[in-house]
Every structure is written in C-alpha cells, then in structure tokens.
Design a protein around this motif. Structure first.
Motif, PDB file in Angstrom:
ATOM      1  N   GLY A   1       7.211  39.609 -17.756  1.00 19.58           N
ATOM      2  CA  GLY A   1       6.511  40.429 -16.766  1.00 19.58           C
ATOM      3  C   GLY A   1       6.569  39.824 -15.398  1.00 19.58           C
ATOM      4  N   ILE A   2       6.320  38.544 -15.287  1.00 24.86           N
ATOM      5  CA  ILE A   2       6.351  37.752 -14.061  1.00 24.86           C
ATOM      6  C   ILE A   2       5.751  38.499 -12.869  1.00 24.86           C
ATOM      7  N   GLY A   3       4.625  39.167 -13.116  1.00 24.84           N
ATOM      8  CA  GLY A   3       3.915  39.826 -12.039  1.00 24.84           C
ATOM      9  C   GLY A   3       4.342  41.248 -11.753  1.00 24.84           C
ATOM     10  N   LEU A   4       5.264  41.783 -12.543  1.00 23.01           N
ATOM     11  CA  LEU A   4       5.790  43.104 -12.208  1.00 23.01           C
ATOM     12  C   LEU A   4       5.434  44.186 -13.213  1.00 23.01           C
ATOM     13  N   PHE A   5       5.405  43.863 -14.492  1.00 24.24           N
ATOM     14  CA  PHE A   5       5.408  44.912 -15.494  1.00 24.24           C
ATOM     15  C   PHE A   5       4.176  44.874 -16.388  1.00 24.24           C
ATOM     16  N   GLN A   6       3.784  46.048 -16.878  1.00 24.60           N
ATOM     17  CA  GLN A   6       2.616  46.165 -17.735  1.00 24.60           C
ATOM     18  C   GLN A   6       2.955  46.093 -19.221  1.00 24.60           C
TER      19      GLN A   6
ATOM     20  N   ASP B   1       4.806  48.623 -21.073  1.00 26.30           N
ATOM     21  CA  ASP B   1       5.121  49.844 -21.800  1.00 26.30           C
ATOM     22  C   ASP B   1       6.636  50.058 -21.781  1.00 26.30           C
ATOM     23  N   ALA B   2       7.082  51.126 -22.445  1.00 30.81           N
ATOM     24  CA  ALA B   2       8.522  51.330 -22.636  1.00 30.81           C
ATOM     25  C   ALA B   2       9.315  51.393 -21.319  1.00 30.81           C
ATOM     26  N   PRO B   3       8.892  52.187 -20.316  1.00 32.42           N
ATOM     27  CA  PRO B   3       9.661  52.225 -19.068  1.00 32.42           C
ATOM     28  C   PRO B   3       9.737  50.860 -18.389  1.00 32.42           C
ATOM     29  N   ASP B   4       8.626  50.104 -18.437  1.00 32.86           N
ATOM     30  CA  ASP B   4       8.641  48.786 -17.809  1.00 32.86           C
ATOM     31  C   ASP B   4       9.588  47.832 -18.520  1.00 32.86           C
ATOM     32  N   TRP B   5       9.587  47.885 -19.845  1.00 34.26           N
ATOM     33  CA  TRP B   5      10.516  47.033 -20.584  1.00 34.26           C
ATOM     34  C   TRP B   5      11.962  47.413 -20.269  1.00 34.26           C
ATOM     35  N   ALA B   6      12.215  48.703 -20.135  1.00 31.85           N
ATOM     36  CA  ALA B   6      13.578  49.141 -19.807  1.00 31.85           C
ATOM     37  C   ALA B   6      14.004  48.612 -18.439  1.00 31.85           C
ATOM     38  N   VAL B   7      13.110  48.710 -17.447  1.00 34.17           N
ATOM     39  CA  VAL B   7      13.413  48.195 -16.108  1.00 34.17           C
ATOM     40  C   VAL B   7      13.578  46.681 -16.153  1.00 34.17           C
ATOM     41  N   CYS B   8      12.689  46.019 -16.884  1.00 32.43           N
ATOM     42  CA  CYS B   8      12.735  44.564 -16.997  1.00 32.43           C
ATOM     43  C   CYS B   8      14.072  44.107 -17.579  1.00 32.43           C
ATOM     44  N   ILE B   9      14.505  44.749 -18.645  1.00 40.18           N
ATOM     45  CA  ILE B   9      15.783  44.388 -19.277  1.00 40.18           C
ATOM     46  C   ILE B   9      16.943  44.646 -18.314  1.00 40.18           C
ATOM     47  N   PHE B  10      16.888  45.762 -17.584  1.00 43.19           N
ATOM     48  CA  PHE B  10      17.943  46.084 -16.607  1.00 43.19           C
ATOM     49  C   PHE B  10      18.048  44.987 -15.552  1.00 43.19           C
ATOM     50  N   VAL B  11      16.893  44.549 -15.010  1.00 47.76           N
ATOM     51  CA  VAL B  11      16.886  43.512 -13.974  1.00 47.76           C
ATOM     52  C   VAL B  11      17.431  42.199 -14.530  1.00 47.76           C
TER      53      VAL B  11
ATOM     54  N   CYS C   1      18.158  56.764 -13.290  1.00 42.51           N
ATOM     55  CA  CYS C   1      17.563  57.229 -14.556  1.00 42.51           C
ATOM     56  C   CYS C   1      16.330  56.406 -14.923  1.00 42.51           C
ATOM     57  N   LEU C   2      16.409  55.086 -14.741  1.00 41.32           N
ATOM     58  CA  LEU C   2      15.258  54.230 -15.034  1.00 41.32           C
ATOM     59  C   LEU C   2      14.087  54.533 -14.107  1.00 41.32           C
ATOM     60  N   SER C   3      14.399  54.762 -12.834  1.00 40.85           N
ATOM     61  CA  SER C   3      13.356  55.086 -11.873  1.00 40.85           C
ATOM     62  C   SER C   3      12.655  56.388 -12.245  1.00 40.85           C
ATOM     63  N   LEU C   4      13.447  57.394 -12.627  1.00 42.48           N
ATOM     64  CA  LEU C   4      12.869  58.681 -13.028  1.00 42.48           C
ATOM     65  C   LEU C   4      12.095  58.554 -14.336  1.00 42.48           C
ATOM     66  N   PHE C   5      12.632  57.791 -15.281  1.00 45.15           N
ATOM     67  CA  PHE C   5      11.955  57.559 -16.558  1.00 45.15           C
ATOM     68  C   PHE C   5      10.584  56.926 -16.335  1.00 45.15           C
TER      69      PHE C   5
END
Length: 555
Positions: free
Chosen positions: A271-276, A278-288, A365-369
């Motif tokens: 998370g490192i201060g960014l993510f909560q 849930d599924a969309p956050d994990w998807a963004v986290c993995i992408f980054v 797509c991740l942003s919209l998700f």
C-alpha cells in the motif's frame, strides 16, 4: 537522386503520422484518466471520506459566524498563524459566495487537481517530455490518505511538488522572481499543513546537496544555499512565532502527537500510503510495481539524479525508522510523500509504439475500473447521507447532540479499538472500511441542524475554531473519537463507569459524555439499534441505519 528524394519524403510522412498518432494517444489517455478520477465526484456531493464531515461542519460554522448569530455562544472563530488551514482559508475566504457543502466539494476537486498537477509539473521540470509514467499520478490520486479525509495534508503534497519545481527552475535560471515565488509557496505550505511544509524543506535541501555534491564548498554552491535560506526565512519566522512566541491562546500541536501515535497507523508494504486494499487498488498497485520492475530491469526507467538523495532519505525515514522506533512499517501520510516524489521523479523510456499504446490503454482501463468502483460506493453512501440530512433538519437549532455507534459485539469492558475491530473486521483503527466511513457522520447535525456536536474537532488547538468556554467540559482533550453505545450506556452503570473513567484518565482524555443524558438534548445512534436502552429517550426519527432520540428531562 529521385529514389533518395522519395525515401526522404516517405520518412517525413511516416514521422508526421507517428506524431499525429502520439498526439491522439496522449489525448485518449488524458481524457480516459481524467474520467476515471472525476467519475466518483458525480455520485456524491458529500463523499464518504472519513474526516470530511468534520471538515465540512467546521467550514459551515466559520461561514455562519461571519454572517449570523446562529452559533454564537456555542463556537467561536480562532484564526491565527497556525498550520493546517488550507481547506478553511480557501473555502471561507476564497469561496464566500458558496455554501459549505458546495465550497467543500470545490476544494476536493482543487485538491485532486493540485495533487496531480504538482506531480506532472515536477516531472516536466525534471525531464520535459511525455512518457507512460505520467499516467501514474492519475492512478494514485484517490488514495488512502484522501479516503481518510486528511485533506489539508493531501493538498499540501501537491503544493510541495509545485514548490520543489519552482526551486529547480530558480536554480537553473538564477531568477529572483522564481525564488520569491518559492518563498511564497513555502508560506502557503506552512498554512496548508505542517507535514507538507517540513518535508518540502527537507526535499529542497536534499536537492541542493545533490546538485552541488561535487562542489559543496564552492562559491556557487554556497550561493545557492544562501538563496534557499532567504526563501525559508518568512515561513520559518511564522512557524517560530506560532510555536514559541504567540500569545493568542493557540496551543501548538505537541511533537508527540505527530510521531508518538505512529504505531496506530501501520500500513501494508504494497500500500505504501496509496491503496486501501480492494480489487481496483490491488490492480493499480500491481500495474505500478510491474511497470517499475519490468522497465527497471531492462534499463528503461530512470530516476532523476537530483532527487535520489531525497528519495533515499524518505525511503529510510518512512520504512526503516518507524520499524526501529515504533515497531511498525510506515505511516501512510509519509509513505504518500515518498510515492508521490518517486512517481514525479521517474521517467519511463518506452520507444515501441505498440507497447506504449498497450500501456496507455491498460492505464485508462485501470483508471476507469477504479473510478467506477469508487463511484458505486459513493453513490450508496450518498443515499444514506440524503436520508440523514432530512432527519437532522428536524433537530431544534442550537441543541447539543451526541452521536454513538451500535457496534455488533461491543461491550463496555473492551477497549475502543477492539470494539471497532470486532465490528468492522479492520486490523486497526486506521484501515478504512465501509462502516468506518460513517465514523464522523454525526457532524452533519452541525451543518443541517445547526447543532453543537462535541466530536467536531480532531486537534482543537490546531484549528481556526473552538468551543465557547461554557461548553468546554463537553470537548475531548485528546483527538475526538467516535463513541460506541457500549461506552455511552456503560457510564450509566456504576461498575463499568469506574473502569471507563479510569482508562480515560490514563490516556489524558476528557469523558465528555460522563454526565449524560442531562448535558445533551438529542442522541443519534448509528448502526442497527433495535431497542430503546434508556427510559428518557424518545424516538423522533427511525432511519435505515440510524435512530434519532430526543432526550427527555428526568421526571
């Protein structure tokens, strides 16, 4: 010659096509990313950001005090040279023509724009070209710090990145006006949030050390440090005045409250201060993470050399020191500064057009998700808010209202944090969940019922408003906490009362509900209360997730 001319002409045509395609790709990416970020704001005028109802209530009181006597004798304005004023100053003085709800909403949009804009500006200052990494500020804009409603700090992170950008340009051009702009931004940062201000000083100093590393004792290096020192003097003077010399009755927030409660804010590493989480956050986290690992291992991502010392210091300070000193991993707010600076200082060199196109499409797509997921949650919360707004409007103005949460399984002998953990499934009090979004919702009684609510303040001594003297006994000493019905009704039982008061005394807290029900006029219970738990409570509103009771005078 003819063949050569044809070849040259063909190359030029292809170059133009690639340019047009790149521009179209950038436009598509920008629109898609912006839609993903802004979509949730179309679903709620009062988003479920945990501290947001408190902020909104404070703005409502400040605006009301300036034009009416509705809150006279209840709250009083306490403006002074204190930090953490970004939202209050902008909404009260910058948007006087808007009501508190609309002004708060505008500030939310402004804060997101400043957060994203600051990152893009610093990246452009350092690299000056387009790359896939510019999508990351959009993907990480709606982060866990924003979800908690730490809005002054969130705003200051973007402002900090703007300030560092201006300092870099001032150093390059040796322009006095840019140094003046940097000085003004530092003053604005101090008034926005003390964390943003202090970290901006640290990052700026680290930048100067980085760029002057090979010539620290040279006249040019000394000159750059002296100029920076002059930029700092105005904001540092205000800081010193408030914390050491002010006699305005404003108590500065003690150092212990900045760092001493760090153990309550442990966050997962990814998370490192960014993510909560849930599924969309994990998807963004993995992408980054994949983007950094993949392009880093292939040598196609570079970190600005002038930012490496600052990033290294932040990484050690936010991950290493809390673990050593407090036994936790990191603080979400400081982690956000690290990630924001890392994203702003990174340049991704992807030359292949197909890969770039795929990455842009995936980012959109991740942003919209993520945007659609947040929008759905906000929409459901908005329906609850609308229901509560109508109900609290029936409260008699200037009444004293106390709010409590009926948490499943809570008992008066359990600690406050344990009761919340049992009810929400959260690992700690600083892990947002759906139920926690309601934690400060009783503050809506201030906005739509013009009532007094004791838990309005987080740090009373660092806000431009305070409770009038006659009601100070109803204000908590420490940061306010949402109350549970187990504790509220527990103080009515002599056995539990002594335990509750003893725990509070050990924490240097004031039990503002110790003498209830006679100190209050209304009780709002959130959750699913099924029975009236005291004879002197009369139900006046029975909502889907709350009940409002009128507290009858004892016979």
């Amino acid at each position: 010659m003819h063949t050569g001319n044809e070849s040259t002409f063909e190359v030029r045509v292809i170059s133009k096509r690639i340019d047009y395609f790149s521009l179209a790709l950038c436009a598509f990416g920008l629109v898609g990313l912006c839609v993903g970020v802004l979509l949730p704001f179309t679903q709620a005028s009062i988003p479920p950001l945990i501290d947001y109802p408190n902020h909104l209530a404070r703005i409502h009181v400040l605006k009301s005090l300036a034009v009416s006597s509705e809150f006279e004798g209840i709250y009083e304005a306490a403006w002074g040279p204190i930090p953490n004023l970004a939202m209050d100053a902008i909404t009260v003085f910058g948007l006087p023509f808007l009501n508190s709800e609309a002004a708060g909403f505008v500030f939310l949009l402004l804060a997101v724009a400043v957060f994203v804009g600051g990152s893009l500006t610093l990246n452009a200052t350092l690299f000056g070209r387009l790359h896939i990494g510019l999508a990351l500020p959009f993907l990480t804009a709606l982060n866990i710090v924003f979800a908690w409603g730490f809005l002054n700090f969130y705003f200051s992170v973007g402002l900090m990145l703007f300030s560092v950008s201006v300092l870099i340009q001032a150093q390059r051009r040796e322009a006095p006006l840019l140094y003046l702009a940097h000085s003004v931004l530092l003053v604005a940062l101090y008034f926005s949030h003390i964390f943003g201000y202090l970290f901006c000083l640290a990052i700026s100093f680290a930048y100067l050390v980085n760029v002057n590393a090979s010539r620290l004792r040279s006249p040019l290096a000394i000159k750059s440090f002296v100029r920076f020192a002059f930029c700092v003097i105005p904001s540092l003077a205000i800081f010193a005045f408030n914390h050491f010399l002010s006699d305005a009755g404003l108590e500065p927030m003690p150092m212990g409250s900045w760092w001493g409660d760090l153990h309550n804010k442990a966050m997962a590493f990814l998370g490192i201060g960014l993510f909560q989480g849930d599924a969309p956050d994990w998807a963004v986290c993995i992408f980054v993470l994949v983007l950094y690992l993949w392009l880093g291992l292939t040598g196609r991502v570079s970190i600005a050399p002038s930012m490496r010392l600052a990033l290294g210091g932040l990484f050690v300070g936010t991950i290493g020191l809390p673990a050593v000193l407090f036994g936790v991993f990191l603080d979400a707010r400081v982690g956000l500064i690290f990630m924001a600076l890392l994203v702003a200082s990174s340049c991704f060199e992807v030359k292949n057009t197909r890969i770039n196109t795929a990455l842009v499409a995936l980012a959109v797509c991740l942003s919209l998700f993520k945007g659609i997921s947040i929008a759905a949650n906000w929409n459901a919360f908005s329906e609850n808010v609308d229901e509560l707004k109508s109900a609290v409007a029936q409260i008699t103005p200037r009444s004293k209202v106390i709010g409590a949460f009926d948490l499943p399984g809570s008992r008066p002998e359990l600690t406050y944090s344990t009761q919340w953990r049992m009810a929400t499934g959260a690992r700690n009090m600083h892990q947002p969940s759906g139920f926690l979004s309601f934690r400060n919702i009783d503050s809506l009684a201030v906005i739509f019922g013009n009532a007094f609510v004791p838990t309005l303040f987080t740090y009373p001594s660092t806000q431009p408003i305070r409770t009038e003297r006659d009601l100070l006994h109803l204000d908590p000493i420490r940061p306010s906490r949402a109350l549970t019905t187990a504790l509220l009704f527990g103080v009515l039982d002599e056995e539990h009362r002594q335990n509750i008061l003893g725990v509070a005394e050990g924490r240097n807290e004031r039990i503002y509900y110790a003498e209830w029900p006679q100190d209050f006029d209304y009780l709002i219970v959130f959750g699913a209360p099924k029975t009236e738990q005291a004879e002197n409570l009369q139900v006046i509103e029975n909502g889907s997730f709350f009940k409002i009771y009128r507290i009858k005078a004892p016979s």
